[in-house]
Design an enzyme around this catalytic site. Sequence first.
Site, PDB file in Angstrom:
ATOM      1  N   TRP A 165      27.646  43.327  42.845  1.00 42.74           N
ATOM      2  CA  TRP A 165      26.184  43.301  42.887  1.00 42.74           C
ATOM      3  C   TRP A 165      25.549  43.037  41.525  1.00 42.74           C
ATOM      4  CZ3 TRP A 165      24.845  46.839  39.365  1.00 42.74           C
ATOM      5  CH2 TRP A 165      25.684  47.947  39.178  1.00 42.74           C
ATOM      6  N   ASN A 166      26.310  43.190  40.420  1.00 41.84           N
ATOM      7  CA  ASN A 166      25.646  43.205  39.113  1.00 41.84           C
ATOM      8  C   ASN A 166      25.184  41.831  38.643  1.00 41.84           C
ATOM      9  OD1 ASN A 166      28.466  42.679  38.865  1.00 41.84           O
ATOM     10  ND2 ASN A 166      28.346  43.094  36.671  1.00 41.84           N
ATOM     11  N   LYS A 189      32.187  37.093  50.691  1.00 41.34           N
ATOM     12  CA  LYS A 189      31.694  38.401  51.092  1.00 41.34           C
ATOM     13  C   LYS A 189      30.947  38.990  49.895  1.00 41.34           C
ATOM     14  CE  LYS A 189      32.328  42.284  50.646  1.00 41.34           C
ATOM     15  NZ  LYS A 189      31.403  43.277  49.950  1.00 41.34           N
ATOM     16  N   GLY A 243      35.289  43.204  40.799  1.00 45.57           N
ATOM     17  CA  GLY A 243      34.824  44.554  41.130  1.00 45.57           C
ATOM     18  C   GLY A 243      35.642  45.592  40.382  1.00 45.57           C
ATOM     19  N   GLU A 265      39.220  40.105  38.716  1.00 42.39           N
ATOM     20  CA  GLU A 265      38.429  40.421  37.523  1.00 42.39           C
ATOM     21  C   GLU A 265      37.911  41.824  37.742  1.00 42.39           C
ATOM     22  OE1 GLU A 265      35.613  41.474  35.444  1.00 42.39           O
ATOM     23  OE2 GLU A 265      34.381  39.833  36.207  1.00 42.39           O
ATOM     24  N   LEU A 266      38.498  42.788  37.011  1.00 34.34           N
ATOM     25  CA  LEU A 266      38.300  44.205  37.325  1.00 34.34           C
ATOM     26  C   LEU A 266      37.512  44.922  36.230  1.00 34.34           C
ATOM     27  CD1 LEU A 266      41.907  44.772  38.740  1.00 34.34           C
ATOM     28  CD2 LEU A 266      39.837  44.111  39.980  1.00 34.34           C
ATOM     29  N   CYS A 299      30.475  44.026  33.354  1.00 33.56           N
ATOM     30  CA  CYS A 299      31.859  44.432  33.077  1.00 33.56           C
ATOM     31  C   CYS A 299      32.245  44.217  31.628  1.00 33.56           C
ATOM     32  CB  CYS A 299      32.819  43.693  34.005  1.00 33.56           C
ATOM     33  SG  CYS A 299      32.610  41.900  33.972  1.00 33.56           S
TER      34      CYS A 299
END
Length: 492
Positions: A165-166, A189, A243, A265-266, A299
């Site tokens: 969402w960011n 999604k 996320g 990508e965490l 992030c």
Amino acid sequence: MNTYATPSQAKLPGPPEIPTDLLIGGEWRAAQGARRFDVIDPSSGRVLTSVADGTVSDGMAAVEAADQSAKAWAATAPRARSKILQACYESMMDHQAWLAELISLENGKALDDAKGEVAYAAEFFRWYAEEGVRLNGELNMAPGGANRILVQYAPVGISLLITPWNLPAAMATRKIAPALAAGCTCILKPAEETPLTALAIAKLMLMAGLPAGVLNIVTTTDPGPLASAILHDPRVRKLSFTGSTEVGRILLREAADNIVSPSMELGGNAPFLVFDDADLVAAIEGALAAKMRHGGEACIAANRFLVQRGIYDAFAERLTERMGALNVGDGCAVDTQCGAMINAAAVGKIERLVDDAKARGARVLVGGTRCERPGFFYPPTVLVDIDPGAAILQEEIFGPVAALTSFDTVDEAIALANATEFGLGAYVYTSDLKLGLRVSEQIESGMIGLNRGVLSDPAGPFGGVKQSGLGREGSHHGIKEFTEARYIAVEW
């Protein structure tokens, strides 16, 4: 002292009209059972609208649509795909103000940040419009001379793209553009907090000439079963996720059953190192960019400010002055510099981390308590003298809080920077280029900003090491994530 702007009246921008149904096979469809969920304006807590709440059946319909379009899209000439992506870039930029207002409404970020996000997001379409026609293969003689080695890069196949969402526009286009350029069809999604931006971009893409079924979008409040079902369909060959590390681990386990290729990508815990010889003015400007873009909800936002003792007090004083002067308010207000957090849980996490640091002896130079006003706000905050055991140094803050600690030696700075399971982004400020490069090479991070507070660029490889992910997005690396190398042994 921070000032506060008026809460939003929660009106959607227009025109064009924003779709609120699922996109499957080029058609806007209601979810099975006509299920819907509300989208909330973080600046006011009011309902903006509702969107379709997709089910597992809807997800499988999206896979079917992607499969029906897959062969034709893979066979489409690279130049034809390129022209469509270029048209998507132009369509987004033609509607930049409209998209920016929409992002601010459903995400809460300041309008200037939203405008910057739209430009950055659109650039992925332009970059991959150019990169998609240069997906060059290889031809070599085998060392033994028996045959030639011919390598082609083929589309990996149907791709499931899951975005946060960011940065609801940029995270979508950073995945969609290389997937389409490589010849893959996909299912997006988006995050349930910010579905409207993805739906709006999809509408612009269809207007730009994207064929039906190449991009499908399923919005849902129950992503776990949906993602699991899609990943267990043998036609789906790629997963690209941005996320949290926690959710990434779950998805990796799901992808393992069918050996689906993962890109992850965490989470991050970016250190921001400032050495005594740094240009203080430049370091403060870089700190504000690295910390406060998108309200700190990024992030690669600077999470831990590690400042050498000789410049520590001056840096803290100057940063406090600048952070305290930022205008907090409704993301859509033109004078807002720090918007709302995404929801009440986000504010609660920030509050927990700050309170823990204070309980361990940290001093608050500005901010430090939640805003008492409608919506989900936390003020720009500077904390100093953080205890090494404080949770705020271990967890991703995802908010407008700068946590400062001091160090004495270069080796100590590197050790502190690497004292985390994450390794996404990092920042180094020094006037000594030799020192800066040496430190940058020793920091365990996929990306380092050397005397620069902004890292992201569509032409650069975005990604992390350790628990921060697998693979890279952007640059020529990003399109390779959506291909498989096909080797043909041939002699003539």
